[in-house]
Design a protein around this motif. Structure first.
Motif, short mmCIF file in Angstrom:
data_model
loop_
_atom_site.label_atom_id
_atom_site.label_comp_id
_atom_site.label_asym_id
_atom_site.label_seq_id
_atom_site.Cartn_x
_atom_site.Cartn_y
_atom_site.Cartn_z
N LEU A 108 0.82 -1.21 0.00
CA LEU A 108 0.00 0.00 0.00
C LEU A 108 0.86 1.26 0.00
O LEU A 108 2.02 1.24 0.38
N VAL A 109 0.26 2.36 -0.41
CA VAL A 109 0.93 3.65 -0.44
C VAL A 109 0.32 4.55 0.63
O VAL A 109 -0.90 4.66 0.75
N ALA A 110 1.18 5.18 1.43
CA ALA A 110 0.71 6.06 2.50
C ALA A 110 0.83 7.54 2.12
O ALA A 110 0.27 8.40 2.78
N GLY A 111 1.57 7.83 1.07
CA GLY A 111 1.75 9.20 0.62
C GLY A 111 2.58 9.22 -0.64
O GLY A 111 3.08 8.18 -1.09
N TYR A 112 2.73 10.41 -1.21
CA TYR A 112 3.47 10.51 -2.47
C TYR A 112 3.97 11.93 -2.70
O TYR A 112 3.50 12.89 -2.10
N TRP A 113 4.94 12.03 -3.57
CA TRP A 113 5.38 13.29 -4.17
C TRP A 113 5.40 13.08 -5.67
O TRP A 113 5.61 11.96 -6.15
N VAL A 114 5.27 14.16 -6.41
CA VAL A 114 5.58 14.17 -7.83
C VAL A 114 6.75 15.14 -7.97
O VAL A 114 6.65 16.30 -7.53
N TRP A 115 7.86 14.65 -8.49
CA TRP A 115 9.07 15.44 -8.64
C TRP A 115 9.44 15.58 -10.11
O TRP A 115 9.23 14.67 -10.91
N LYS A 116 10.03 16.71 -10.44
CA LYS A 116 10.62 16.90 -11.77
C LYS A 116 12.13 16.92 -11.57
O LYS A 116 12.65 17.81 -10.88
N VAL A 117 12.78 15.93 -12.11
CA VAL A 117 14.23 15.76 -11.93
C VAL A 117 14.90 15.55 -13.28
O VAL A 117 14.24 15.26 -14.28
N LYS A 118 16.21 15.69 -13.29
CA LYS A 118 16.97 15.50 -14.53
C LYS A 118 17.18 14.02 -14.84
O LYS A 118 17.32 13.63 -15.99
N SER A 119 17.20 13.19 -13.79
CA SER A 119 17.49 11.77 -13.98
C SER A 119 17.01 10.97 -12.78
O SER A 119 16.72 11.53 -11.72
N MET A 120 16.97 9.67 -12.94
CA MET A 120 16.63 8.79 -11.83
C MET A 120 17.69 8.92 -10.73
O MET A 120 17.35 8.88 -9.54
N GLU A 121 18.93 9.12 -11.10
CA GLU A 121 20.00 9.28 -10.12
C GLU A 121 19.74 10.50 -9.23
O GLU A 121 19.95 10.45 -8.02
N GLU A 122 19.27 11.61 -9.83
CA GLU A 122 18.96 12.79 -9.04
C GLU A 122 17.80 12.50 -8.07
O GLU A 122 17.85 12.91 -6.90
N ALA A 123 16.78 11.79 -8.55
CA ALA A 123 15.66 11.43 -7.68
C ALA A 123 16.14 10.58 -6.51
O ALA A 123 15.72 10.79 -5.36
#
Length: 144
Positions: A75-90
């Motif tokens: 299950l998911v308890a929360g979330y963010w939506v991020w804008k990043v340059k790459s998966m590594e940055e995330a």
């Protein structure tokens, strides 16, 4: 690239335990850093699955299933939506996150599909429709 960072549920979150003032402060500071860095587009916590429902699809049939749901770790308890340059940055940002739960917990990071991912199936007409939907949704969000 846009990614969704999901805070996986825990026994505490599914029991409805509210975060401490200390955790709220730490998360607020982290969210502020994300916004200042131009990373965070949105984010929220979710109530326990006992307050939710699932809709099961089977052909033309729809069945409503009331929560709570088994398998807390799924299950998911929360979330963010991020804008990043790459998966590594995330990943680097996620590693800086305070532990969102009083017990051991997990974050899951998944990239969103972008229109170009759909290739020729995303016709100019469908792209236009997606743009209209995005603009209408943004107006709704701004209204409140």
């Amino acid at each position: 690239m846009r990614v969704m960072v999901m805070v996986k549920a825990s026994k505490s979150s599914e029991a409805g335990a509210m975060p401490s003032e200390e955790l709220l402060t730490a998360m607020g500071n982290f969210n502020e850093e994300l916004v200042k860095a131009g990373i965070m587009l949105s984010g929220d916590g979710l109530r326990p699955s006992s307050t939710g429902v699932r809709i099961r699809f089977s052909g033309a049939e729809r069945t409503v299933i009331d929560g709570p749901f088994a398998e807390t770790k799924e299950l998911v308890a929360g979330y963010w939506v991020w804008k990043v340059k790459s998966m590594e940055e995330a990943i680097e940002w996620a590693k800086r996150c305070p532990n969102p739960m009083p017990e051991e917990s997990d974050l899951e990071i998944r990239p969103f599909f972008e229109m170009e991912d759909f290739g020729d199936a995303m016709t100019p007409e469908l792209k236009e429709q997606e743009q209209r939907i995005a603009e209408a949704a943004e107006k709704l969000d701004q209204q409140g």
